[in-house]
Motif scaffolding. Structure first.
Motif, short mmCIF file in Angstrom:
data_model
loop_
_atom_site.label_atom_id
_atom_site.label_comp_id
_atom_site.label_asym_id
_atom_site.label_seq_id
_atom_site.Cartn_x
_atom_site.Cartn_y
_atom_site.Cartn_z
N ARG A 192 0.83 -1.21 0.00
CA ARG A 192 0.00 0.00 0.00
C ARG A 192 0.87 1.26 0.00
O ARG A 192 0.63 2.21 -0.76
N ALA A 193 1.92 1.27 0.84
CA ALA A 193 2.82 2.43 0.92
C ALA A 193 3.59 2.61 -0.40
O ALA A 193 3.76 3.73 -0.87
N PHE A 194 4.05 1.50 -0.98
CA PHE A 194 4.77 1.60 -2.26
C PHE A 194 3.87 2.17 -3.34
O PHE A 194 4.27 3.06 -4.08
N ARG A 195 2.64 1.68 -3.41
CA ARG A 195 1.73 2.18 -4.45
C ARG A 195 1.48 3.67 -4.28
O ARG A 195 1.48 4.43 -5.25
N ARG A 196 1.27 4.11 -3.03
CA ARG A 196 1.01 5.51 -2.76
C ARG A 196 2.21 6.36 -3.21
O ARG A 196 2.04 7.37 -3.90
N LEU A 197 3.43 5.93 -2.86
CA LEU A 197 4.63 6.70 -3.23
C LEU A 197 4.94 6.60 -4.72
O LEU A 197 5.45 7.55 -5.32
N ALA A 198 4.65 5.43 -5.33
CA ALA A 198 4.95 5.25 -6.75
C ALA A 198 4.09 6.19 -7.60
O ALA A 198 4.54 6.72 -8.62
N LEU A 199 2.84 6.42 -7.18
CA LEU A 199 1.97 7.32 -7.93
C LEU A 199 2.50 8.76 -7.92
O LEU A 199 2.25 9.53 -8.83
N VAL A 200 3.26 9.10 -6.89
CA VAL A 200 3.81 10.45 -6.78
C VAL A 200 5.17 10.56 -7.45
O VAL A 200 5.48 11.56 -8.11
N THR A 201 6.03 9.52 -7.31
CA THR A 201 7.43 9.62 -7.75
C THR A 201 7.72 9.02 -9.12
O THR A 201 8.81 9.23 -9.65
N HIS A 202 6.79 8.27 -9.72
CA HIS A 202 7.08 7.62 -11.00
C HIS A 202 7.30 8.66 -12.10
O HIS A 202 6.54 9.62 -12.21
N PRO A 203 8.33 8.47 -12.94
CA PRO A 203 8.62 9.45 -14.00
C PRO A 203 7.48 9.61 -15.01
O PRO A 203 7.30 10.71 -15.55
N ASP A 204 6.70 8.58 -15.24
CA ASP A 204 5.58 8.70 -16.17
C ASP A 204 4.48 9.59 -15.61
O ASP A 204 3.60 10.04 -16.34
N ARG A 205 4.51 9.82 -14.31
CA ARG A 205 3.51 10.68 -13.66
C ARG A 205 4.12 12.01 -13.25
O ARG A 205 3.58 12.71 -12.40
N GLY A 206 5.28 12.34 -13.81
CA GLY A 206 5.90 13.63 -13.54
C GLY A 206 6.85 13.63 -12.35
O GLY A 206 7.32 14.68 -11.94
N GLY A 207 7.16 12.47 -11.80
CA GLY A 207 8.06 12.39 -10.65
C GLY A 207 9.51 12.28 -11.07
O GLY A 207 9.85 12.25 -12.26
N ASP A 208 10.38 12.21 -10.09
CA ASP A 208 11.81 12.12 -10.32
C ASP A 208 12.22 10.64 -10.43
O ASP A 208 11.84 9.82 -9.58
N ALA A 209 12.99 10.29 -11.46
CA ALA A 209 13.39 8.91 -11.68
C ALA A 209 14.26 8.38 -10.54
O ALA A 209 14.11 7.24 -10.10
N GLY A 210 15.17 9.22 -10.03
CA GLY A 210 16.03 8.80 -8.94
C GLY A 210 15.24 8.52 -7.67
O GLY A 210 15.50 7.54 -6.96
N GLU A 211 14.28 9.37 -7.38
CA GLU A 211 13.45 9.15 -6.20
C GLU A 211 12.60 7.90 -6.35
O GLU A 211 12.41 7.14 -5.40
N PHE A 212 12.09 7.65 -7.58
CA PHE A 212 11.31 6.44 -7.80
C PHE A 212 12.17 5.20 -7.62
O PHE A 212 11.73 4.21 -7.03
N MET A 213 13.42 5.23 -8.09
CA MET A 213 14.32 4.09 -7.91
C MET A 213 14.55 3.82 -6.42
O MET A 213 14.64 2.68 -5.99
N ARG A 214 14.64 4.89 -5.65
CA ARG A 214 14.82 4.75 -4.20
C ARG A 214 13.60 4.08 -3.57
O ARG A 214 13.73 3.17 -2.74
N VAL A 215 12.40 4.49 -3.97
CA VAL A 215 11.17 3.91 -3.45
C VAL A 215 11.05 2.45 -3.89
O VAL A 215 10.67 1.58 -3.10
N LYS A 216 11.39 2.16 -5.14
CA LYS A 216 11.34 0.79 -5.66
C LYS A 216 12.31 -0.11 -4.91
O LYS A 216 11.98 -1.24 -4.54
N TRP A 217 13.52 0.41 -4.66
CA TRP A 217 14.49 -0.37 -3.88
C TRP A 217 13.94 -0.66 -2.49
O TRP A 217 14.05 -1.78 -1.99
#
Length: 174
Positions: free
Chosen positions: A133-158
């Motif tokens: 649930r937490a990953f999905r919430r953060l992925a919607l904010v940080t994913h590059p396809d949704r205007g987020g930062d790629a580096g931050e998304f990689m951190r959340v994915k890790w």
């Protein structure tokens, strides 16, 4: 003293699942120069039917030879040389370089020294459903396809992958 001439025939399958036969009875087939058959025909449904048609055309029994002769005749009928030329051998490409040894998922530079649960904003005792649930919430904010930062998304994915792998590890006994 000359040997008596024997009649021969060759049978090869066609592309239409029939058989083509070629027969030589006035002289043996020759490779160079290729000697055309005395008679040939396609359309036989079986090898036995092709043999019977060849013997009927020759007017006597014939001896079967290898099918390569009938195949050579079909190549001539298509306008190709009777015997395919051997292909030039190509050198094998050099083997690819060995892959470097694989290790587990590496931490992004921004995640070193940080708990994956802290990146996800969770307590260390969080369960799998909470992590997802937490990953999905953060992925919607940080994913590059949704205007987020790629580096931050990689951190959340890790953090998600690491937290899930920690859940699946057996607990150590103390």
């Amino acid at each position: 003293m000359t040997l008596p001439l024997r009649g021969v025939y060759a049978v090869t399958p066609t592309r239409r699942r029939r058989f083509l036969w070629a027969a030589w009875w006035t002289g043996e087939p020759a490779r160079e120069p290729f000697r055309p058959p005395d008679a040939s025909q396609g359309g036989a449904r079986t090898v036995e039917e092709a043999r019977a048609q060849a013997e009927r055309a020759a007017g006597r029994p014939l001896v079967e030879i290898e099918p390569a002769w009938a195949t050579a005749w079909t190549r001539i009928l298509r306008g190709e040389p009777p015997w395919p030329r051997p292909r030039a051998r190509r050198e094998a490409p050099p083997p690819p370089p060995p892959d470097p040894p694989r290790r587990g998922p590496s931490r992004p530079a921004a995640a070193r020294g940080v708990s994956p649960f802290a990146v996800l904003g969770l307590a260390e005792a969080a369960g799998a459903a909470e992590i997802r649930r937490a990953f999905r919430r953060l992925a919607l904010v940080t994913h590059p396809d949704r205007g987020g930062d790629a580096g931050e998304f990689m951190r959340v994915k890790w953090a998600h992958d690491e937290a899930m792998s920690r859940l699946s590890r057996p607990k150590r006994r103390t």
